[in-house]
Design an enzyme around this catalytic site. Sequence first.
Site, PDB file in Angstrom:
ATOM      1  N   GLU A 126      44.603  30.364  46.577  1.00 11.39           N
ATOM      2  CA  GLU A 126      44.510  30.962  45.423  1.00 11.39           C
ATOM      3  C   GLU A 126      45.929  30.310  44.507  1.00 11.39           C
ATOM      4  O   GLU A 126      46.908  30.141  45.122  1.00 11.39           O
ATOM      5  CB  GLU A 126      44.732  32.537  45.398  1.00 11.39           C
ATOM      6  CG  GLU A 126      44.627  33.116  43.858  1.00 11.39           C
ATOM      7  CD  GLU A 126      44.764  34.673  43.995  1.00 11.39           C
ATOM      8  OE1 GLU A 126      44.725  35.176  44.999  1.00 11.39           O
ATOM      9  OE2 GLU A 126      44.549  35.192  43.076  1.00 11.39           O
ATOM     10  N   GLY A 266      53.707  37.341  48.022  1.00 10.26           N
ATOM     11  CA  GLY A 266      53.910  38.362  49.068  1.00 10.26           C
ATOM     12  C   GLY A 266      52.790  38.123  50.380  1.00 10.26           C
ATOM     13  O   GLY A 266      53.085  38.201  51.323  1.00 10.26           O
ATOM     14  N   ALA A 267      51.550  37.922  49.655  1.00  8.47           N
ATOM     15  CA  ALA A 267      50.314  37.923  50.885  1.00  8.47           C
ATOM     16  C   ALA A 267      49.235  37.477  50.131  1.00  8.47           C
ATOM     17  O   ALA A 267      49.211  37.486  48.975  1.00  8.47           O
ATOM     18  CB  ALA A 267      50.205  39.183  51.708  1.00  8.47           C
ATOM     19  N   MET A 268      47.998  37.166  50.967  1.00  8.83           N
ATOM     20  CA  MET A 268      46.835  36.661  50.245  1.00  8.83           C
ATOM     21  C   MET A 268      45.899  37.223  51.091  1.00  8.83           C
ATOM     22  O   MET A 268      45.578  37.190  52.274  1.00  8.83           O
ATOM     23  CB  MET A 268      46.825  35.022  50.496  1.00  8.83           C
ATOM     24  CG  MET A 268      45.736  34.430  49.805  1.00  8.83           C
ATOM     25  SD  MET A 268      45.406  34.867  48.073  1.00  8.83           S
ATOM     26  CE  MET A 268      43.659  34.932  47.771  1.00  8.83           C
ATOM     27  N   ASN A 270      42.512  36.528  51.544  1.00 12.18           N
ATOM     28  CA  ASN A 270      41.384  35.698  52.029  1.00 12.18           C
ATOM     29  C   ASN A 270      40.464  36.485  52.849  1.00 12.18           C
ATOM     30  O   ASN A 270      41.034  37.385  53.735  1.00 12.18           O
ATOM     31  CB  ASN A 270      41.978  34.467  52.905  1.00 12.18           C
ATOM     32  CG  ASN A 270      43.136  33.851  52.490  1.00 12.18           C
ATOM     33  OD1 ASN A 270      43.071  33.461  51.319  1.00 12.18           O
ATOM     34  ND2 ASN A 270      44.166  34.046  53.210  1.00 12.18           N
ATOM     35  N   HIS A 302      47.411  46.642  49.788  1.00  9.40           N
ATOM     36  CA  HIS A 302      47.065  45.973  48.482  1.00  9.40           C
ATOM     37  C   HIS A 302      45.887  44.978  49.171  1.00  9.40           C
ATOM     38  O   HIS A 302      45.009  44.680  48.501  1.00  9.40           O
ATOM     39  CB  HIS A 302      48.062  45.273  47.945  1.00  9.40           C
ATOM     40  CG  HIS A 302      47.981  44.482  46.731  1.00  9.40           C
ATOM     41  ND1 HIS A 302      47.960  44.860  45.423  1.00  9.40           N
ATOM     42  CD2 HIS A 302      47.604  43.142  46.699  1.00  9.40           C
ATOM     43  CE1 HIS A 302      47.864  43.992  44.750  1.00  9.40           C
ATOM     44  NE2 HIS A 302      47.429  42.883  45.496  1.00  9.40           N
ATOM     45  N   GLU A 303      46.155  44.059  50.111  1.00 10.13           N
ATOM     46  CA  GLU A 303      45.274  42.958  50.484  1.00 10.13           C
ATOM     47  C   GLU A 303      44.102  43.678  51.189  1.00 10.13           C
ATOM     48  O   GLU A 303      42.960  42.818  50.913  1.00 10.13           O
ATOM     49  CB  GLU A 303      46.334  42.108  51.517  1.00 10.13           C
ATOM     50  CG  GLU A 303      47.465  41.391  51.099  1.00 10.13           C
ATOM     51  CD  GLU A 303      47.439  40.662  49.754  1.00 10.13           C
ATOM     52  OE1 GLU A 303      46.378  40.323  49.252  1.00 10.13           O
ATOM     53  OE2 GLU A 303      48.477  40.960  49.086  1.00 10.13           O
ATOM     54  N   HIS A 306      42.025  44.601  48.392  1.00  8.52           N
ATOM     55  CA  HIS A 306      41.207  43.595  47.705  1.00  8.52           C
ATOM     56  C   HIS A 306      39.839  43.133  48.235  1.00  8.52           C
ATOM     57  O   HIS A 306      38.988  42.534  47.652  1.00  8.52           O
ATOM     58  CB  HIS A 306      42.093  42.240  47.972  1.00  8.52           C
ATOM     59  CG  HIS A 306      43.116  41.922  46.821  1.00  8.52           C
ATOM     60  ND1 HIS A 306      42.587  42.134  45.410  1.00  8.52           N
ATOM     61  CD2 HIS A 306      44.375  41.471  46.697  1.00  8.52           C
ATOM     62  CE1 HIS A 306      43.715  41.644  44.470  1.00  8.52           C
ATOM     63  NE2 HIS A 306      44.792  41.519  45.507  1.00  8.52           N
TER      64      HIS A 306
HETATM   65  N1  TRP Z   1      46.119  37.345  45.448  1.00  6.08           N
HETATM   66  C1  TRP Z   1      47.552  37.581  45.889  1.00  6.08           C
HETATM   67  C2  TRP Z   1      47.946  38.941  46.114  1.00  6.08           C
HETATM   68  O1  TRP Z   1      47.892  39.532  44.856  1.00  6.08           O
HETATM   69  C3  TRP Z   1      48.475  36.766  45.210  1.00  6.08           C
HETATM   70  C4  TRP Z   1      48.975  35.365  45.774  1.00  6.08           C
HETATM   71  C5  TRP Z   1      49.304  35.169  46.970  1.00  6.08           C
HETATM   72  C6  TRP Z   1      49.138  34.285  45.155  1.00  6.08           C
HETATM   73  N2  TRP Z   1      49.518  33.787  47.255  1.00  6.08           N
HETATM   74  C7  TRP Z   1      49.308  33.148  46.074  1.00  6.08           C
HETATM   75  C8  TRP Z   1      48.852  33.859  43.646  1.00  6.08           C
HETATM   76  C9  TRP Z   1      49.885  32.046  45.678  1.00  6.08           C
HETATM   77  C10 TRP Z   1      48.871  32.450  43.406  1.00  6.08           C
HETATM   78  C11 TRP Z   1      49.518  31.694  44.334  1.00  6.08           C
HETATM   79  O2  TRP Z   1      47.738  39.652  46.689  1.00  6.08           O
HETATM   80 ZN    ZN Z   2      46.431  40.877  44.653  1.00  5.55          ZN
END
Ligand code: TRP
Ligand code: ZN
Length: 874
Positions: A126, A266-268, A270, A302-303, A306
């Site tokens: 992302e 912070g985190a992602m 996926n 939060h993650e 999502h």
């Molecule tokens: N979707 C992620 C969140 O809000 C945000 C995020 C994580 C992100 N890593 C990133 C956005 C790198 C842009 C680039 O939880």
């Molecule tokens: Zn988010």
Amino acid sequence: MAEQPTTTQPTAKYRADYQAPEYTITDIALEFDLHDTETHIVATSQIKRLADKQVPLVLDGDGLKLVRVEVNGEAWTDYAETDTGLTINGVPAEFELTIETEVNPEANTLLEGLYKSGGGFCTQCEAEGFRRITYYMDRPDVLARFTTKVIADKEAFPYLLSNGNRIDSGDLENGRHWVQWQDPFPKPSYLFALVAGDFDVLRDTYTTMSGRNVELEIFVDKGNLDRADYAMTSLINSMKWDEERFGLEYDLDIYMIVAVDFFNMGAMENKGLNVFNSKYVLANAATATDTDYQGIEAVIGHEYFHNWTGNRVTCRDWFQLSLKEGLTVFRDQEFSSDLGSRPVNRINNVRVVRGPQFAEDRGPMSHPIRPEKVIEMNNFYTLTVYEKGSEVIRMMHTLLGEQNFQAGMKLYFERHDGTAATCDDFVQAMEDASGIDLSRFRRWYSQAGTPVVNVATDYDAESKCYRVTVKQHTPPTAGQEEKLPLHIPFDIELYDSRGEVVELQCNGKKVHHVLDVTEAEQVFEFDNVEEKPVISMLREFSAPVVLEYNYSDDELAFLMVHARNEFARWDAGQILLAKYIRENVKRVQQGEAFELPASVVDAFRGVLLDEKLDPAFIAEMLTLPSENEVAGWYKTVDVDSIHAVVSQLKAVLASEMEDELSAIYQTLAQVEYSISHEAMAKRALRNTCLSYLANTENGDKLAAKQYKQSDNMTDTMAAMSAANNAGLACREEQMADFSEKWTHDGLVMDKWFILQGKNPAENALENVRNTMSHAAFDLKNPNRTRSLVASFCANNPVRFHAKDGSGYQFLTEILTALNASNPQVASRLIEPFLKYRQYDEQRQALMRAELEKLSKLENLAKDLFEKVHKALEQ
Ligand code: TRP
Ligand code: ZN
């Protein structure tokens, strides 16, 4: 003659230009042959044309080496490599496309696409990172089923992870092995993830509400297993909470979280494989503060949330980012509030909106929660999209009520599950499910800036009528001059002189306490009001606006005690403090001495001594607004006077309440450490007392003793912060001791770097520069850089804004280095420069000169380009 460099200016994209894709990809099989410097990726996609006539297939790509292209298994030569990807001509209406690319993960300092973190491989896709792995339709409205085969050396990378379920694995010669994954849920490319490495794994299981078993796995660097428990607890709590409050159940058989040290954000989220900044996973008593624990709970939640709001229903295009982020922030805030203290959570969320989010609205990057124009998408992961976006969802929740809101959520999932949706789709579902008209409310999505709500009241004793006149206007923002009235839910309550709630009536009929403010000016009349009431307004911060009202000190002191909800009591305290901060800034500027009436001190003393209150809430009541928040109240910011006044306010309150603060500090000492909410609340208040007492004669002794006796990081850091902020003698020894103890652990050292950055001492910059050669510092690690550099540039205003411009030069040096290695991080650090117009002429000129220098950088990244140019043009 000097040659003009031919620079291609980055181009902007507009929300209005959205076009549905001409092709779609239904399935993709990926094969990664992982090597540090030469990783090959074979992507085999099933592609279908959606356009009704033959058009070239345009794929995104960035920094890729193309190895081969095949269509339906045959070599294909009719393609062109472009600046932004690959255009393939003459393809059939339905076909299989095979593309082989090569990338260099070790050289990837951008931390976007496939890169190495520590010893392992990981990905971040992302928003637009998947195009750095293969040529693809890298846009969120193309949803495909992913199958991923990962091949790597077995000894170095025993764990090979990707999205979905593990379906097969095997060994190869040369000590390599492979694992194959299949994700049954179609998803956009930004949710793809791959991780390979050697880890310790914490395992657990969760049984969902329908009785399915889910394997939970948290992967951490070897040796960190004793720091993963809280993340696991938070994950299980999240899964349970989403079932109970939203009726949403997890949908795969496995949920994996990997903690990595090099991560831009912070985190992602996926699908099935979250990748986390280790800051939001690793914690134990010795290494993490209570605030760190709260951060872990919020980000794990939060993650996880999502999975439904983001993954099952994703965004049609990136302009819709707030569709998933605003909503998911709202959900994680509700999660933390349901599990912990609602008022304390609300207070801290509101601080972020009123402080840094309002500041964003005043700057050149000001944008609506659904932006209209974007050059670099990474620049729009903002407080506006996230935090104001969450406030917009919260306002709908306030207008609809929990039941209607949940009906709206249900309808939203019925309509959009498995698809890519828009913000308007969400509002429409809320409107349709509740029957409440949200037409004017929709303006919150298109209008930028902070509305100002001005209130006047008037009581007529004869007719027993109380009249509330509400005016709203939104000052112009960068690129958006005209503003329209918004639909503002305006929550009020009236109190009589005994502190009892006065029922709101109009023409003898009971009216709701949330007023619908929809016009530029409106009058609300309440009758049967027996005496002149005290009004509490914008309760719970019912809308992200600035409230203007002339409260008397007595009314504020009254509300600090009598307002029914704790948030309103805190808010009254903040307004009272703000009054005297403003007044004293004026005094200091005129060379007069600081002054604070005894009645103000008494109001806060009353709170401190109120045994019925939650200690964590008292701690919030006693926390002064930050210098940055105060700066936001002024058109021209006088950093030195603000610093002087906030420091003196703290010192005066400390000396006036010293006995009470000391007594409470002693009483709240705890024998045994625990992370229960009750224990945290006591630490919070005790350490707030310490931060005041640091400004008294006993301060040095107390801070030194607490540091020595502490058995947990919360108390350790509280002692060190108190010493750092008040410049106590014990500071040097503590800093030396801490650094010796923790040099091997960058995550823990971040706390020390933050203190160096925030050091109020005159030679702070010199210390910061020296700190850059500390063994634990690494400019390539975003956590280290943010801890040291952002804490200095963004949170040490007096030293950063030194009149000689030394702070500014320092930031330019850092930005110049990061522009090349990690522009995403650079783009966050540049923020203090963007506000240059809010300072005196001399500082403005100095900052502007730095921005001009940056604008001339060779290879200026899109991220910085967008911000620098907006700042200079504004
Ligand atoms: N979707 C992620 C969140 O809000 C945000 C995020 C994580 C992100 N890593 C990133 C956005 C790198 C842009 C680039 O939880
Ligand atoms: Zn988010």
